[in-house]
Design an enzyme around this catalytic site. Structure first.
Site, PDB file in Angstrom:
ATOM      1  N   HIS A   1      -4.868   0.115   5.609  1.00 14.10           N
ATOM      2  CA  HIS A   1      -4.330   0.547   6.860  1.00 14.10           C
ATOM      3  C   HIS A   1      -5.397   0.263   8.054  1.00 14.10           C
ATOM      4  CE1 HIS A   1      -7.151   2.361   5.030  1.00 14.10           C
ATOM      5  NE2 HIS A   1      -5.927   3.669   4.082  1.00 14.10           N
TER       6      HIS A   1
ATOM      7  N   LYS B   1      -9.427  -0.261  -6.317  1.00 14.27           N
ATOM      8  CA  LYS B   1      -9.524   0.230  -4.727  1.00 14.27           C
ATOM      9  C   LYS B   1     -10.721   0.418  -4.507  1.00 14.27           C
ATOM     10  CE  LYS B   1      -7.908   2.154  -0.728  1.00 14.27           C
ATOM     11  NZ  LYS B   1      -6.713   2.717  -0.550  1.00 14.27           N
TER      12      LYS B   1
ATOM     13  N   LEU C   1      -5.398   9.118   8.020  1.00 15.05           N
ATOM     14  CA  LEU C   1      -6.207   8.652   7.898  1.00 15.05           C
ATOM     15  C   LEU C   1      -6.510   6.510   7.345  1.00 15.05           C
ATOM     16  CD1 LEU C   1      -8.797  11.204   6.587  1.00 15.05           C
ATOM     17  CD2 LEU C   1      -8.800   9.698   8.842  1.00 15.05           C
TER      18      LEU C   1
ATOM     19  N   ASP D   1       1.305   2.571   3.499  1.00  8.64           N
ATOM     20  CA  ASP D   1       0.057   3.447   3.884  1.00  8.64           C
ATOM     21  C   ASP D   1       0.976   5.202   3.554  1.00  8.64           C
ATOM     22  OD1 ASP D   1      -1.805   5.266   2.925  1.00  8.64           O
ATOM     23  OD2 ASP D   1      -2.095   5.173   4.793  1.00  8.64           O
TER      24      ASP D   1
ATOM     25  N   HIS E   1       2.662  14.697   1.863  1.00  5.46           N
ATOM     26  CA  HIS E   1       2.267  15.777   1.582  1.00  5.46           C
ATOM     27  C   HIS E   1       3.324  16.529   2.032  1.00  5.46           C
ATOM     28  CE1 HIS E   1      -1.904  14.841   0.965  1.00  5.46           C
ATOM     29  NE2 HIS E   1      -1.212  13.647   2.354  1.00  5.46           N
TER      30      HIS E   1
ATOM     31  N   ALA F   1      -3.891  14.703   5.372  1.00  7.25           N
ATOM     32  CA  ALA F   1      -4.243  13.645   6.292  1.00  7.25           C
ATOM     33  C   ALA F   1      -2.803  13.298   5.435  1.00  7.25           C
ATOM     34  CB  ALA F   1      -5.217  12.180   6.053  1.00  7.25           C
TER      35      ALA F   1
ATOM     36  N   HIS G   1       0.868  -1.052   0.079  1.00  5.50           N
ATOM     37  CA  HIS G   1      -0.144  -0.006  -0.106  1.00  5.50           C
ATOM     38  C   HIS G   1       1.122   1.387  -0.346  1.00  5.50           C
ATOM     39  CE1 HIS G   1      -3.701   2.249   1.524  1.00  5.50           C
ATOM     40  NE2 HIS G   1      -3.031   3.034   0.884  1.00  5.50           N
TER      41      HIS G   1
ATOM     42  N   HIS H   1       1.377   5.000  -1.467  1.00  2.00           N
ATOM     43  CA  HIS H   1       0.869   6.526  -2.238  1.00  2.00           C
ATOM     44  C   HIS H   1       2.322   6.854  -3.252  1.00  2.00           C
ATOM     45  CE1 HIS H   1      -3.094   6.711  -1.125  1.00  2.00           C
ATOM     46  NE2 HIS H   1      -2.180   5.904   0.092  1.00  2.00           N
ATOM     47  N   LEU H   2       3.086   7.129  -4.412  1.00  2.00           N
ATOM     48  CA  LEU H   2       3.526   8.126  -5.502  1.00  2.00           C
ATOM     49  C   LEU H   2       3.090   9.045  -5.710  1.00  2.00           C
ATOM     50  CD1 LEU H   2       5.606   4.773  -6.867  1.00  2.00           C
ATOM     51  CD2 LEU H   2       6.237   5.884  -5.167  1.00  2.00           C
TER      52      LEU H   2
ATOM     53  N   HIS I   1      -9.898   1.495   1.888  1.00  6.26           N
ATOM     54  CA  HIS I   1     -10.468   2.515   2.014  1.00  6.26           C
ATOM     55  C   HIS I   1     -11.356   2.198   3.085  1.00  6.26           C
ATOM     56  CE1 HIS I   1      -8.607   5.978   4.234  1.00  6.26           C
ATOM     57  NE2 HIS I   1     -10.104   5.520   4.781  1.00  6.26           N
TER      58      HIS I   1
HETATM   59  C1  NCD Z   1      -3.324   8.713   2.240  1.00  5.61           C
HETATM   60  C2  NCD Z   1      -3.025  10.353   1.445  1.00  5.61           C
HETATM   61  O1  NCD Z   1      -2.640  11.367   1.680  1.00  5.61           O
HETATM   62  O2  NCD Z   1      -2.860  10.165  -0.163  1.00  5.61           O
HETATM   63  N1  NCD Z   1      -4.159   9.882   3.385  1.00  5.61           N
HETATM   64  C3  NCD Z   1      -3.923   8.637   4.431  1.00  5.61           C
HETATM   65  O3  NCD Z   1      -4.193   9.616   5.470  1.00  5.61           O
HETATM   66  N2  NCD Z   1      -3.624   7.499   4.660  1.00  5.61           N
HETATM   67  C4  NCD Z   1      -5.004   8.583   1.171  1.00  5.61           C
HETATM   68  C5  NCD Z   1      -5.442   7.011   2.080  1.00  5.61           C
HETATM   69  O4  NCD Z   1      -4.792   6.150   2.759  1.00  5.61           O
HETATM   70  O5  NCD Z   1      -6.206   7.364   3.211  1.00  5.61           O
HETATM   71 ZN    ZN Z   2      -2.999   5.494   1.423  1.00 13.73          ZN
END
Ligand code: NCD
Ligand code: ZN
Length: 343
Positions: free
Chosen positions: A175, A100, A219, A247, A251, A263, A14, A16-17, A137
Site C-alpha cells: 500500500h 509480512k 494506514l 488492502d 472493521h 484504521a 493485499h 484482510h479477510l 508495512h
Molecule cells: C489494516 C487492518 O485493519 O488490518 N488497516 C489499514 O488501515 N490498512 C492493516 C494494514 O494493512 O495496515
Molecule cells: Zn493491509
C-alpha cells in the site's frame, strides 16, 4: 449500448479477510472478483507460522461459496521470535507465498510485530535463499515522527538498508502512499508495490476537510494530492512493478465511528469496479488489465489466470452496510455511486 470491458480475472495482492463468522462476508466478496488473494496474517492471534497459516487457509476455503475456486495465498507474520526454521518451513510449503513485516505498533493487530528490524538479518537471509517474498508495512512507529512522514522515514531508516543487504530478496512495499515510495520502487530491482483504491482516489482532504470521515481512515494515512498523483502515474505507467492490492480491511461500523476509530477501508464489495473507474478517469483503460491481472502474478512468479471477467459501464450504489459477523460494515465510498459493474 453501454461500454464494456473484459479482462483476465484479476488477483488481489493485499487482502484482510479476518476470521470466524466474518469470513462468511469477506470471502464471498473477494471470491466473486478475484481468482487469488494474498491473505494478510494480522489476525487478533497473528498467523506466525506455517501450521497456523494452513489452519487459517482451511477456514477460508470452508467459507468459499459453493463451486467457487478462489485461492487464498497464505502469508506468515514476522515477530521478534520468528526463527530461521519457521522461514524454511514456510518456503517448503506450497500454500505459503510470503512473509509480512509489521513494525510493532504500526497498524491494526501489529503489537506482536517486529520491534528491532536490525535483528531480522538471519530471517531475511533465509527468505532470500528460499525465494520467499518480503511484504512490508513501510511505516516507522516512533512517536516523534509525524504520521504523514512515517512511510518516507521508514524507507530512509530501514528499507534502503534491507534492500542493499539482500539484493535478491523480492520485496513488496505494501500500500504505497507517497512519491518517495514510488521512487524507491522504481530505483530498485526485485522491488514492487501494491496500490490501493483509496490511495489512488483520495487525498488527505477527503479524510479531514469539511468534516472528519472515519471510513476514509486507513494506514498508511491518506496523503497530499501530489502523492496521489505520483501513485496514479505509477499505476497507469505500464510498469510491471506496480500492481493491484486492495488492502480491503473491514472493521465494524461502531469500531470506526468511535472515540478512537480503527484504521482500514472495506473495498472488497466493489474493488475491481473502483480500479476500473480510476483507470478510466486517468485515460488509461488500456493499462488496467496488466495492472490488475498480470503484473502481480509475474512478480510472485506464478502463472497468470485464464478465466475472464466483464465489466459494464453502469451506475449503481452499494448499500449503506453489509452484515459482518454479528455487526455491520460500511463499504468504502458508499456515498458516491459506482461507475462500473461486474457482470
Ligand atoms: C489494516 C487492518 O485493519 O488490518 N488497516 C489499514 O488501515 N490498512 C492493516 C494494514 O494493512 O495496515
Ligand atoms: Zn493491509
Amino acid at each position: 449500448m453501454s461500454k464494456k470491458i473484459s479482462i483476465i480475472k484479476p488477483d488481489d495482492w493485499h487482502l484482510h479477510l479476518r476470521d470466524g463468522d466474518a469470513l462468511n462476508t469477506t470471502v464471498a466478496f473477494s471470491a466473486k472478483q478475484f481468482q487469488r488473494a494474498i491473505v494478510m496474517p494480522n489476525l487478533a492471534q497473528a498467523i506466525v507460522n506455517t501450521e497456523l497459516a494452513l489452519q487459517y487457509r482451511q477456514r477460508i476455503i470452508n467459507a468459499r461459496p459453493e463451486g467457487n475456486n478462489f485461492q487464498p495465498l497464505m502469508t506468515i507474520y514476522l515477530t521478534d521470535n520468528t526463527r530461521v526454521e519457521d522461514i524454511r518451513s514456510a518456503c517448503d510449503n506450497e500454500f505459503i507465498f510470503a512473509a509480512k513485516l509489521y513494525p510493532a505498533g504500526a497498524t491494526t493487530n501489529s503489537s506482536n510485530g517486529v520491534t528491532d528490524i536490525s535483528q531480522l538479518s538471519a530471517v531475511l537471509e533465509a527468505m532470500q535463499a528460499g525465494k520467499l517474498p518480503l511484504l512490508v508495512h513501510a511505516e516507522v512507529t516512533e512517536q516523534e515522527v509525524d504520521i504523514f512522514d512515517r512511510e518516507e522515514v521508514f524507507i530512509d531508516r530501514y528499507l534502503n538498508e534491507i534492500r542493499q543487504q539482500f539484493p535478491e530478496l523480492r520485496i513488496v512495499l505494501e500500500h504505497a502512499t507517497t512519491k518517495q515510495a514510488i521512487d524507491f520502487v522504481e530505483a530498485n530491482d526485485n522491488t514492487g508495490a501494491t496500490l490501493t483504491p483509496q490511495h489512488l482516489l483520495y487525498n488527505r482532504n477527503d479524510l479531514l476537510a469539511g468534516g472528519i470521515r472515519p471510513h476514509n481512515y486507513c494506514l498508511p494515512i491518506l496523503k497530499r494530492e501530489e502523492h496521489r498523483q505520483a501513485l496514479l502515474k505509477a499505476a497507469t505507467s505500464g510498469s510491471p512493478k506496480f500492481f493491484l492490492g486492495t488492502d480491503s480491511a473491514p472493521h465494524a461500523i461502531n469500531a470506526k465511528e468511535a472515540n478512537c476509530g480503527c484504521a482500514g477501508c472495506f473495498s472488497a464489495h466493489a474493488a475491481i469496479e473502483l480500479y476500473c473507474e480510476i483507470f478510466e478517469q486517468a485515460g488509461a483503460l488500456n493499462k488496467f488489465e496488466a495492472f490488475s491481472s498480470f503484473y502481480g502474478a509475474d512478480f510472485y512468479g506464478l502463472e497468470r489466470n485464464t478465466d475472464v471477467i466483464t465489466l459494464v459501464k453502469e451506475e449503481w450504489s452499494a448499500p449503506e452496510s453489509y452484515p459482518f459477523a454479528d455487526q455491520a460494515i460500511r463499504p468504502f465510498r458508499q456515498d458516491t455511486p459506482l461507475q462500473w459493474k461486474i457482470i
